[in-house]
Design an enzyme around this catalytic site. Structure first.
Site, short mmCIF file in Angstrom:
data_model
loop_
_atom_site.label_atom_id
_atom_site.label_comp_id
_atom_site.label_asym_id
_atom_site.label_seq_id
_atom_site.Cartn_x
_atom_site.Cartn_y
_atom_site.Cartn_z
N ASP A 1 0.86 -1.19 0.00
CA ASP A 1 0.00 0.00 0.00
C ASP A 1 0.90 1.24 0.00
O ASP A 1 1.79 1.38 0.86
CB ASP A 1 -0.90 0.00 1.24
CG ASP A 1 -2.05 0.99 1.10
OD1 ASP A 1 -3.15 0.54 0.73
OD2 ASP A 1 -1.83 2.19 1.34
N ILE A 2 0.69 2.12 -0.99
CA ILE A 2 1.50 3.34 -1.07
C ILE A 2 1.18 4.25 0.11
O ILE A 2 0.00 4.55 0.38
CB ILE A 2 1.24 4.07 -2.39
CG1 ILE A 2 1.60 3.16 -3.59
CG2 ILE A 2 2.04 5.37 -2.46
CD1 ILE A 2 1.28 3.76 -4.93
N GLU B 1 -4.55 2.59 -4.30
CA GLU B 1 -3.10 2.52 -4.11
C GLU B 1 -2.66 1.19 -3.51
O GLU B 1 -1.53 1.06 -3.03
CB GLU B 1 -2.63 3.67 -3.20
CG GLU B 1 -3.12 3.61 -1.77
CD GLU B 1 -4.47 4.32 -1.56
OE1 GLU B 1 -4.71 4.80 -0.45
OE2 GLU B 1 -5.25 4.38 -2.53
#
Length: 376
Positions: free
Chosen positions: A248-249, A292
């Site tokens: 996950d960004i 994301e």
């Protein structure tokens, strides 16, 4: 639109279709050669006097009929196997055609078969007509088979031209007609095949688009949902390792809010490219699960190796970042990593939840870190 599991990939669909048609059509016609011989022999002048020849002919055509039925398609239907199967099956067709051509010639030559010459000649016409329509997929081979059926009989008629001129000319003219019919039938078969192949290719393109994220060109959530349960089931059944990495960004919303969605898309694309550089084994399946959040399915991979690759990804991403509007921007990610445990994960959903929980712990503990999934 779900794909038809009976259809092969488009790259050898034409070969697969041809082999299916060849098998179906040859099985329908094989028995009639045997029946034609039985009629020709049975209505000869003295069938009992020709008993050895009658039995030999019956055994010959019975053997060819049996071989046609027993010659099944290969279990592994790849391009090489199908080509080999078609070549061998055409050999059976050639032998059958030559066998009947020689029978016809012998019947025309031998006085013992004078009463049944018409049967043999009509059978030759019937077999050649069926050949022109049935096996038009390979024009040159079909022409060869027609000549094997026809030429022996025409040769005998040519030797008897003074008495058999009318029959000789009629059969020769009909052969020329069959060659014209074969040419047309060949074009129509391959036109129909080309249309079917176009439909297959369109279906494959649609399937590919429906399972691919358009921005990153990674697999999407639909592909993950199709693969993940079956891979978990396979790992459980075969007792092989299966690891999952969820990524996950960090603070991705801030990039969108400060620089706009175009910059957010550039960030997502750069993230996907970095995934391709690190998770580059043929077995690694890279996916964008939504927003994301990304994932990597790693069949045949133990937790230690998945951990090593995932940590390498995290470290390199944090040090490299990405370029945005000509400036270097920091980019980090939080990761959850886990390996399927058949003793503790009673379902694919349970396994995914373990890894997803690890991802959220990594984010809660300060982001830019990797957390291993704890067995349930």
């Amino acid at each position: 639109m779900a794909p038809d599991p009976r259809l092969p990939p488009s790259d050898y669909f034409a070969l697969w279709r041809e082999s299916q048609d060849t098998l179906t059509r040859t099985r329908l016609g094989g028995i009639y050669y045997l029946l034609a011989w039985l009629l020709t022999w049975g209505f000869s002048t003295e069938p009992s006097a020709l008993l050895p020849l009658g039995i030999a002919g019956s055994l010959f055509f019975t053997l060819l009929l049996t071989l046609r039925w027993l010659h099944c398609l290969p279990v592994q239907e790849n391009e090489a196997n199908l080509r080999h199967w078609i070549d061998r099956h055409w050999t059976l067709i050639f032998i059958t055609a030559l066998g009947w051509g020689l029978v016809h010639a012998w019947v025309l030559y031998s006085p013992e078969f004078e009463a049944s010459r018409l049967i043999a000649t009509l059978s030759t016409l019937a077999f050649s007509t069926a050949m022109a329509f049935t096996f038009s997929m390979r024009k040159r081979r079909c022409v060869t088979a027609l000549l094997l059926l026809y030429l022996p009989g025409l040769a005998v008629l040519a030797l008897q031209a003074r008495e058999q001129m009318a029959v000789l000319v009629t059969l020769a003219l009909y052969l020329s007609y069959l060659l014209l019919v074969l040419n047309r039938s060949h074009r129509e078969y391959h036109a129909s095949l080309a249309l079917k192949q176009q439909l297959i290719e369109q279906r494959e393109r649609f399937e590919q688009l429906s399972r691919t994220d358009t921005l990153t060109q990674l697999g999407n959530r639909l592909q993950f949902n199709g693969l993940f349960p079956s891979m978990v089931a396979s790992a459980r059944r075969q007792r092989t390792p299966l690891s999952l990495v969820l990524l996950d960004i960090d603070l991705f919303k801030r990039i969108n809010d400060e620089f706009g969605h175009a910059s957010g898309d550039a960030c997502l694309y750069a993230f996907a490219e970095h995934m391709r550089r690190v998770f580059r084994r043929d077995s690694d399946i890279l996916l964008r699960l939504g927003g994301e959040e990304f994932g990597v399915l790693m069949p045949g991979t133990h937790l230690e190796q998945a951990h090593e690759l995932a940590e390498r990804f995290r470290g390199e991403l944090a040090s490299e970042g990405f370029e945005l509007h000509g400036q270097h921007r920091t980019l980090t990610a939080s990761l959850g990593v886990g390996s399927f445990d058949p003793e503790r994960d009673d379902s694919a959903e349970a396994f995914f939840k373990r890894v997803d929980d690890a991802l959220y712990r990594a984010k809660a503990d300060g982001r830019n870190r990797l957390t291993l999934a704890i067995p349930g």
